[in-house]
Design a protein around this motif. Structure first.
Motif, PDB file in Angstrom:
ATOM      1  N   PHE A 146     111.522 -29.461  49.404  1.00  0.00           N
ATOM      2  CA  PHE A 146     111.449 -28.381  48.333  1.00  0.00           C
ATOM      3  C   PHE A 146     110.810 -29.004  46.975  1.00  0.00           C
ATOM      4  O   PHE A 146     110.231 -28.094  46.390  1.00  0.00           O
ATOM      5  CB  PHE A 146     112.605 -27.683  48.588  1.00  0.00           C
ATOM      6  CG  PHE A 146     112.664 -26.816  49.652  1.00  0.00           C
ATOM      7  CD1 PHE A 146     111.763 -25.692  49.775  1.00  0.00           C
ATOM      8  CD2 PHE A 146     113.702 -26.835  50.471  1.00  0.00           C
ATOM      9  CE1 PHE A 146     111.867 -24.834  50.802  1.00  0.00           C
ATOM     10  CE2 PHE A 146     113.654 -25.949  51.774  1.00  0.00           C
ATOM     11  CZ  PHE A 146     112.981 -24.906  51.664  1.00  0.00           C
ATOM     12  N   GLU A 147     111.553 -30.159  46.508  1.00  0.00           N
ATOM     13  CA  GLU A 147     111.004 -30.646  45.168  1.00  0.00           C
ATOM     14  C   GLU A 147     109.535 -30.757  45.155  1.00  0.00           C
ATOM     15  O   GLU A 147     108.891 -30.718  44.396  1.00  0.00           O
ATOM     16  CB  GLU A 147     111.916 -31.830  44.912  1.00  0.00           C
ATOM     17  CG  GLU A 147     111.197 -32.331  43.353  1.00  0.00           C
ATOM     18  CD  GLU A 147     112.161 -33.323  42.711  1.00  0.00           C
ATOM     19  OE1 GLU A 147     111.857 -33.553  41.749  1.00  0.00           O
ATOM     20  OE2 GLU A 147     113.222 -33.825  43.261  1.00  0.00           O
ATOM     21  N   TYR A 168     107.801 -27.507  45.046  1.00  0.00           N
ATOM     22  CA  TYR A 168     108.003 -27.053  43.590  1.00  0.00           C
ATOM     23  C   TYR A 168     106.673 -27.606  42.870  1.00  0.00           C
ATOM     24  O   TYR A 168     106.158 -27.124  42.037  1.00  0.00           O
ATOM     25  CB  TYR A 168     109.264 -27.140  43.184  1.00  0.00           C
ATOM     26  CG  TYR A 168     109.537 -27.177  41.591  1.00  0.00           C
ATOM     27  CD1 TYR A 168     109.113 -26.116  41.144  1.00  0.00           C
ATOM     28  CD2 TYR A 168     109.657 -28.126  40.852  1.00  0.00           C
ATOM     29  CE1 TYR A 168     109.365 -25.710  39.487  1.00  0.00           C
ATOM     30  CE2 TYR A 168     109.771 -27.979  39.351  1.00  0.00           C
ATOM     31  CZ  TYR A 168     109.370 -26.976  39.003  1.00  0.00           C
ATOM     32  OH  TYR A 168     109.777 -26.701  37.525  1.00  0.00           O
ATOM     33  N   PHE A 206     110.869 -21.044  50.811  1.00  0.00           N
ATOM     34  CA  PHE A 206     111.797 -20.733  49.714  1.00  0.00           C
ATOM     35  C   PHE A 206     112.728 -19.799  50.019  1.00  0.00           C
ATOM     36  O   PHE A 206     114.061 -19.741  50.292  1.00  0.00           O
ATOM     37  CB  PHE A 206     111.320 -20.608  48.297  1.00  0.00           C
ATOM     38  CG  PHE A 206     110.869 -21.648  47.742  1.00  0.00           C
ATOM     39  CD1 PHE A 206     111.760 -22.475  47.015  1.00  0.00           C
ATOM     40  CD2 PHE A 206     109.520 -22.008  47.492  1.00  0.00           C
ATOM     41  CE1 PHE A 206     111.570 -23.762  46.416  1.00  0.00           C
ATOM     42  CE2 PHE A 206     109.260 -23.199  46.952  1.00  0.00           C
ATOM     43  CZ  PHE A 206     109.944 -24.081  46.284  1.00  0.00           C
ATOM     44  N   SER A 224     115.281 -20.474  52.848  1.00  0.00           N
ATOM     45  CA  SER A 224     116.381 -21.265  52.606  1.00  0.00           C
ATOM     46  C   SER A 224     117.478 -20.776  51.893  1.00  0.00           C
ATOM     47  O   SER A 224     118.577 -21.124  51.909  1.00  0.00           O
ATOM     48  CB  SER A 224     115.659 -22.504  51.463  1.00  0.00           C
ATOM     49  OG  SER A 224     115.534 -21.859  50.326  1.00  0.00           O
ATOM     50  N   GLN A 274     119.269 -25.612  44.195  1.00  0.00           N
ATOM     51  CA  GLN A 274     118.032 -26.294  43.780  1.00  0.00           C
ATOM     52  C   GLN A 274     116.851 -25.149  43.587  1.00  0.00           C
ATOM     53  O   GLN A 274     116.138 -25.069  42.780  1.00  0.00           O
ATOM     54  CB  GLN A 274     117.657 -27.534  44.567  1.00  0.00           C
ATOM     55  CG  GLN A 274     116.501 -28.073  44.587  1.00  0.00           C
ATOM     56  CD  GLN A 274     116.348 -29.147  45.603  1.00  0.00           C
ATOM     57  OE1 GLN A 274     116.867 -30.179  45.546  1.00  0.00           O
ATOM     58  NE2 GLN A 274     115.317 -28.755  46.561  1.00  0.00           N
ATOM     59  N   ASN A 275     116.452 -24.664  45.066  1.00  0.00           N
ATOM     60  CA  ASN A 275     115.406 -23.779  45.220  1.00  0.00           C
ATOM     61  C   ASN A 275     115.453 -22.345  44.335  1.00  0.00           C
ATOM     62  O   ASN A 275     114.311 -21.985  43.744  1.00  0.00           O
ATOM     63  CB  ASN A 275     115.532 -23.400  46.554  1.00  0.00           C
ATOM     64  CG  ASN A 275     115.200 -24.548  47.480  1.00  0.00           C
ATOM     65  OD1 ASN A 275     114.818 -25.603  47.019  1.00  0.00           O
ATOM     66  ND2 ASN A 275     115.009 -24.454  48.802  1.00  0.00           N
ATOM     67  N   TYR A 280     114.264 -23.761  41.189  1.00  0.00           N
ATOM     68  CA  TYR A 280     112.735 -23.813  41.065  1.00  0.00           C
ATOM     69  C   TYR A 280     112.240 -22.482  41.087  1.00  0.00           C
ATOM     70  O   TYR A 280     111.072 -22.437  40.245  1.00  0.00           O
ATOM     71  CB  TYR A 280     112.454 -24.445  42.552  1.00  0.00           C
ATOM     72  CG  TYR A 280     112.654 -25.849  42.709  1.00  0.00           C
ATOM     73  CD1 TYR A 280     113.036 -26.771  41.468  1.00  0.00           C
ATOM     74  CD2 TYR A 280     112.691 -26.459  43.862  1.00  0.00           C
ATOM     75  CE1 TYR A 280     113.452 -27.971  41.589  1.00  0.00           C
ATOM     76  CE2 TYR A 280     113.072 -27.804  44.043  1.00  0.00           C
ATOM     77  CZ  TYR A 280     113.309 -28.659  42.673  1.00  0.00           C
ATOM     78  OH  TYR A 280     113.721 -29.978  42.909  1.00  0.00           O
TER      79      TYR A 280
END
Length: 1154
Positions: free
Chosen positions: A967-968, A971, A1013, A1016, A1027-1028, A1031
């Motif tokens: 996911f990072e 992003y 996203f 999740s 975290q998401n 983002y």
């Protein structure tokens, strides 16, 4: 009636069978099912009322009350009003009739059920609920019962659970706040009654608690305090029943204080009464063995237990208060003190203090410091230490909590008050700190001093004008504190306590108890040093000198023979004294290292001589240790003295390393002047270090030497360092193919030091004098020598190798790659020239690594090491590697990581294969963040890898580590390459008045990323969720994600819906604020659409509520557009929706809802 009797007997028999040790689990399940079915029947409560009135079986009572609790909390709405009236009438009657005979836990449960009814029905249908409780408190015989009800009311109504609507919660809080003055008045009355009524000054023999020792007051604290007399009165002597009652009052107050705001309702009389009972905790009689009290020879006990573990109330015929001499009374007296301090701490923990309460606060502190003075007073019978040892441990903890709250929350308010003598307070805190009976208490007090020193430092920085006057005010206490803390870490003064500390077991912070003790002490030393540098130095340095003299004097006791070197100290007493002196020297060396930062920067010149004295001494000690090889001596007690000698030597090197920044500043100050002094220091330090860089030296000492070498090369960077003979010896040792290789960590450190000597620019010299050419060829030779075996692997590894050969190759790879990675990592933040030279030296090794990668793709432990190396290369040297070669590396990786390869790796969570995929994704993150067009051609294949290969594997699994990296990467692709999807620049869309007409490309990939996203947010992993969410918020703040047409028209409402559902299901309650903020940001894109389209649609889709309830929910969601009001509306919607669902699920089928 007969059938109810039979049911009761059957139930008693079932409950006894259920809790019998021989009953099988299967039978227990059957009984449980039977009981649940019985409880679900309409009217089961009537049977339970009969059972409660007619049984002595505790299990049956508890079961019956559970049925009532379930009825009140889950089915009350659907119950007939006649039944409710009957229950509201019967249960309080039952409580009044039987509370004395009931076990305390049954009584408490019954009180809770009655309070639960009040929570639903007071005041509309149960108007006398609270007045009944107040009446009970005012009736002497039933006061304890009233207090239990009051405490339960405070717990259940002031901060109710989710099963009430917001409007009802607000109503209850308002109703309770109206009752607060009355309640506090009643409770004050009880405490005053027992404080006065039992204040019988008996003619007790000395030492008497009433003999006037309490009358001495702390300086100016109590001048003019109208309640000072009360706190100085002799202590109340209470019988057991009175003690129990006062305990209950204090428990009630502690809970009330946790939620009522500070106001004048909390009267001086109430505070004085609480403090009167706080004195019970610091009354030494609480632990006295005999003879402290009038003892009662005749006492009969009743079964009126008030609380778990308490004594039965005592009745006596003489009509006067009799104090039991037994242990129970002492425990109860201490408990009174603990509860009173709990009340005080609840008040002191509140940071928001109204102006009209500040005077009360000052009075509270005056009264508490009276207690502190009482605890730290010495007399003939007790030292301060024994006095504190004899106090109850919980009371001391509470008192320390109070001191911490006072210093951290209120000192800034009180410190400047003329009525508060801060210096006298510090003197008392000093006595309290250094007489603590255990280490935890001492640590807690050191924390308080740290908070005070931080407060003082901040105050001085904000008031530079009167800095000196502030410092002078506190100088004496601070100097005393420093001296005592230093004494406490020395065996010379504190051996008995220090030997109790464990120096082997590591805690959660990876330090032993001894290391924690030393670290916390040295933090206080450092903070005093910052405030009073010259005083602190003149205290610390002589102590160091004293212990150094012992250490340096060991030379005369070394006896050398042809076979050995021995320390000729063998007498047991001498060995013990030497052990203590070496331990102290080690601690003081750490102290000297810890304060190194206070000699650099602006104060360098002013404190130069002090620092120079320290550094010269440290250099002398390290040279002496290395020349004498003290670590290698035979000693009389090798298990003790040898580790001591090694530790002192290692700490001396570490302390010298701490002064590397000072040496660097010294170098820059003298670089054009006479450098002989500086050169001598560096040369001696390196001469002391170089002989230790060998595998024969104990590892602790070896690593200290290596770290010092790294600091010399990286921080000080003298031009002449590389030419020193001692450094040349280290070069030879590392680069020649020696048989005895250093341990891996030490080897890496030495390689880093040698590499940095050649790569890092020399300070104070222009580019033309940096000698880059010769340094470059030397560095190439160094790397070539270090990687000889590694480069040879390429020739033998064209095909997958066989097992014995494979293991040898793996060893070479796993030894070489970490060294290369470390060399690259250490210059990653340096100048372009340094990185350029580094890459030139490493170029061949990088080529070798890339050619070996396909060979070892099935060996995850090797691939893991390789990808770590490539990740560091990409992070530090991607510009130097150039686009074509970087492209070749990425292409190789993308072709090697097939879907099968990825699946095999990811499915083994926590394995080396999993780490390989993580690092691969990290490398791609670096690539997509690179500005310019060079790597743009890789975006399609990177997105394809993410969405078509990695995502399908991790979507339905937890795989937290790989998911976080994937996911990072997504992003970073979106953030750094926004125009890959949206051609229009932000500026253009602003000029057109919004992002309405987005020119989109690669829409399918963008949509897939957004769906990932969204998906999740439906999963339980809170870290990925957080975290998401951040983002998405970041993409919105930087690129107006929520405003983009595609997102706005086809995704926005889906995301809001998902986030609201998460709030409703309490999936990630810790993230309530973040989720609500995201919902607000999404809704604010178009509030009109949110209120007119989304909310009606959302409410219509909500299951478990009817049309009227939907209308109420819609009406309560105010059409506000500011964040605080919107947040309040969201919380209200979520709370009330949950509440309605709970109510509706508990209604009997076919219930008509009005």
């Amino acid at each position: 009636m007969a059938s109810e009797e039979a049911s009761l007997r059957a139930l008693e028999s079932l409950m006894t069978e259920f809790f019998h040790s021989c009953t099988t689990n299967e039978r227990k399940r059957e009984i449980e099912e039977l009981l649940n079915n019985f409880a679900q029947q309409t009217g089961a409560w009537r049977h339970c009322l009969f059972f409660l009135s007619n049984t002595q079986n505790e299990y049956v009572m508890m079961y019956s009350l559970t049925v009532f609790e379930n009825l009140v909390n889950k089915m009350w709405l659907g119950l007939a009003s006649q039944d409710k009236m009957e229950i509201r009438s019967c249960l309080p009657k039952l409580l009044l009739a039987q509370h004395k005979a009931m076990p305390y836990f049954i009584r408490n449960k019954l009180c809770k059920v009655i309070v639960d009814i009040g929570r639903q029905d007071w005041p509309m249908f149960y108007h006398d609920f609270f007045t009944n409780t107040l009446q009970l408190i005012q009736s002497p015989a039933l006061a304890s019962l009233g207090l239990v009800l009051l405490k339960t009311t405070s717990e259940e109504l002031a901060c109710p659970r989710e099963d009430l609507s917001v409007s009802r919660k607000d109503e209850l809080r308002k109703l309770l706040l109206e009752q607060v003055p009355t309640v506090l008045g009643l409770l004050t009355g009880i405490l005053e009654t027992y404080g006065d009524k039992h204040n019988v000054i008996a003619s007790t023999p000395p030492p008497s608690p009433t003999s006037g020792e309490n009358m001495e007051l702390l300086g100016s604290l109590f001048q003019g305090s109208q309640y000072s007399k009360l706190i100085c009165q002799p202590m109340a002597t209470l019988d057991n029943e009175s003690q129990q009652l006062c305990c209950l009052v204090l428990e009630c107050l502690a809970h009330l204080f946790s939620w009522i705001p500070l106001s004048t309702n909390i009267t001086p009389a109430l505070l004085a009464s609480i403090f009167h009972f706080a004195r019970f905790g610091c009354d030494l009689r609480t632990k006295a063995k005999t003879g402290s009290f009038i003892s009662s020879s005749t006492s009969s006990s009743s079964n009126g237990q008030l609380d778990p573990g308490t004594l039965a109330p005592t009745s006596n015929g003489g009509g006067r208060s009799v104090q039991q001499g037994g242990d129970g009374s002492k425990v109860e007296r201490a408990r009174l003190g603990v509860l009173a301090m709990t009340c005080i701490n609840e008040l002191v923990s509140k940071n928001c203090v109204p102006l009209d309460f500040e005077e009360y606060l000052l009075r509270m502190f005056q009264q508490t410091f009276f207690l502190l003075q009482k605890m730290t007073r010495e007399n003939n019978a007790h030292t301060v230490k024994t006095r504190l040892q004899e106090l109850d441990e919980s009371y001391l903890e509470k008192f320390t909590d109070f001191l911490r709250l006072f210093v951290s929350v209120h000192l800034r308010r009180i410190e400047s008050s003329p009525q508060f003598p801060i210096v006298e307070f510090l003197a008392l805190l000093f006595k309290y700190t250094f007489n603590q009976p255990n280490h935890e208490g001492y640590f807690a007090c050191l924390d308080i001093w740290s908070i005070f020193l931080d407060f003082l430092t901040t105050k001085i920085k904000s008031r530079l004008a009167d800095r000196e006057s502030v410092l002078n005010r506190y100088k004496d206490p601070l100097v005393l504190l420093l001296r005592e803390v230093l004494n406490r870490i020395q065996f010379r003064y504190n051996q008995a306590q220090l030997e109790e500390l464990d120096d082997e077991t590591l805690d959660d912070d990876q330090q032993t108890e001894w290391q924690r003790y030393l670290r916390q002490s040295l933090e206080v030393v450092a903070k005093v040093m910052e405030l009073l540098p010259s005083h602190a130095f003149s205290t610390l340095f002589p102590l160091l000198q004293e212990n150094l003299d012992v250490y340096l004097g060991l030379q005369q006791f070394i006896i050398t023979t042809s076979t050995s070197r021995r320390l000729n100290i063998s007498a047991e007493n001498d060995c013990r004294r030497l052990h203590c002196s070496l331990r102290d020297l080690s601690s003081l060396l750490q102290a000297v290292g810890r304060v190194a930062e206070y000699f650099i920067g602006d104060v360098f010149a002013a404190r130069f001589n002090d620092a120079l004295a320290v550094v010269e001494r440290l250099v002398e000690v390290t040279c002496y240790g290395s020349q004498s090889s003290l670590y290698d001596l035979e000693t009389a007690v090798p298990s003790v003295l040898k580790p001591d000698l090694i530790d002192v030597h290692a700490q001396a090197l570490a302390a010298l390393q701490a002064y590397s920044h000072w040496l660097a500043q010294f170098y820059s100050e003298v670089h054009r002047q006479n450098q002989s002094r500086f050169i001598n220091l560096i040369t001696s330090a390196v001469d002391a270090t170089s002989p230790l860089v060998t595998a024969k030296v104990p590892e602790k000492l070896l690593l200290s030497a290596c770290h010092l070498l790294v600091s010399m090369a990286s921080t000080v960077r003298p031009v002449f360092l590389v030419t020193l003979p001692a450094v040349q010896n280290v070069f030879s040792l590392i680069t020649e193919n020696q048989t005895r290789r250093l341990p891996q960590e030490a080897h890496m450190l030495v390689c880093r030091a040698l590499s940095n000597m050649l790569l890092l620019p020399w300070p104070n010299l222009p580019e033309s004098e940096q000698q880059w050419q010769s340094r470059s060829s030397n560095h190439a030779n160094l790397v070539s020598a270090l990687t000889r075996d590694y480069r040879d692997v390429r020739g033998t590894a064209s095909q997958p190798p066989r097992r014995p050969h494979l293991d040898d190759m793996k060893t070479v790879l796993q030894q070489t790659l970490p060294v290369l990675r470390d060399i690259v990592d250490s210059i990653s933040g340096e100048s372009t020239k340094s990185r350029q030279l580094c890459y030139q030296s490493l170029q061949e090794c990088v080529q070798v690594s890339l050619s070996l990668f396909p060979v070892f793709i099935q060996q995850p432990d090797v691939t893991d090491e390789m990808l770590s190396f490539f990740l560091t290369l990409f992070q530090a040297l991607r510009v130097q590697m150039g686009v074509p070669f970087t492209g070749q590396i990425i292409h190789t990786f993308l072709s090697m990581f097939t879907r099968e390869q990825l699946a095999a790796s990811i499915l083994q969570e926590g394995s080396a294969g999993c780490r390989v995929v993580q690092k691969f994704l990290k490398i791609l993150q670096v690539v997509v963040q690179e500005p310019g067009q060079a790597f743009k051609p890789f975006l399609p294949s990177i997105l394809s890898l993410c969405m078509e290969q990695v995502y399908p594997i991790v979507a339905e699994r937890s795989s937290p580590d790989v998911k976080a990296e994937m996911f990072e990467l997504l992003y970073q692709v979106l953030h750094q390459n926004w125009r890959y999807f949206f051609k229009t620049s932000v500026l253009a869309s602003v000029q057109r008045g919004g992002a309405g007409e987005d020119a989109m490309e690669n829409e399918a990939q963008f949509t897939a990323a957004m769906q990932a996203f969204g998906q999740s947010f439906l999963q339980p992993d809170i870290h990925i969720f957080k975290q998401n969410l951040s983002y998405l918020e970041s993409l919105n703040s930087k690129h107006k994600l929520y405003h983009r047409k595609l997102f706005r028209t086809s995704m926005l409402f889906h995301f809001i819906n998902v986030l609201l559902q998460v709030l409703l299901h309490k999936g990630h309650d810790l993230l309530q604020e973040e989720i609500t903020l995201a919902v607000y940001n999404m809704a604010s894109v178009d509030f009109d659409a949110f209120y007119s389209a989304f909310m009606p649609e959302f409410l219509n889709g909500c299951q478990g509520v009817d049309a009227n309830q939907r209308a109420v929910l819609a009406r309560n969601f105010k059409l506000e557009r500011d964040l605080p009001s919107f947040t309040q509306s969201v919380h209200r919607l979520v709370n009330d929706l949950r509440y309605y669902r709970l109510c509706n699920s508990s209604l009997p089928t076919g219930t008509v809802k009005l």
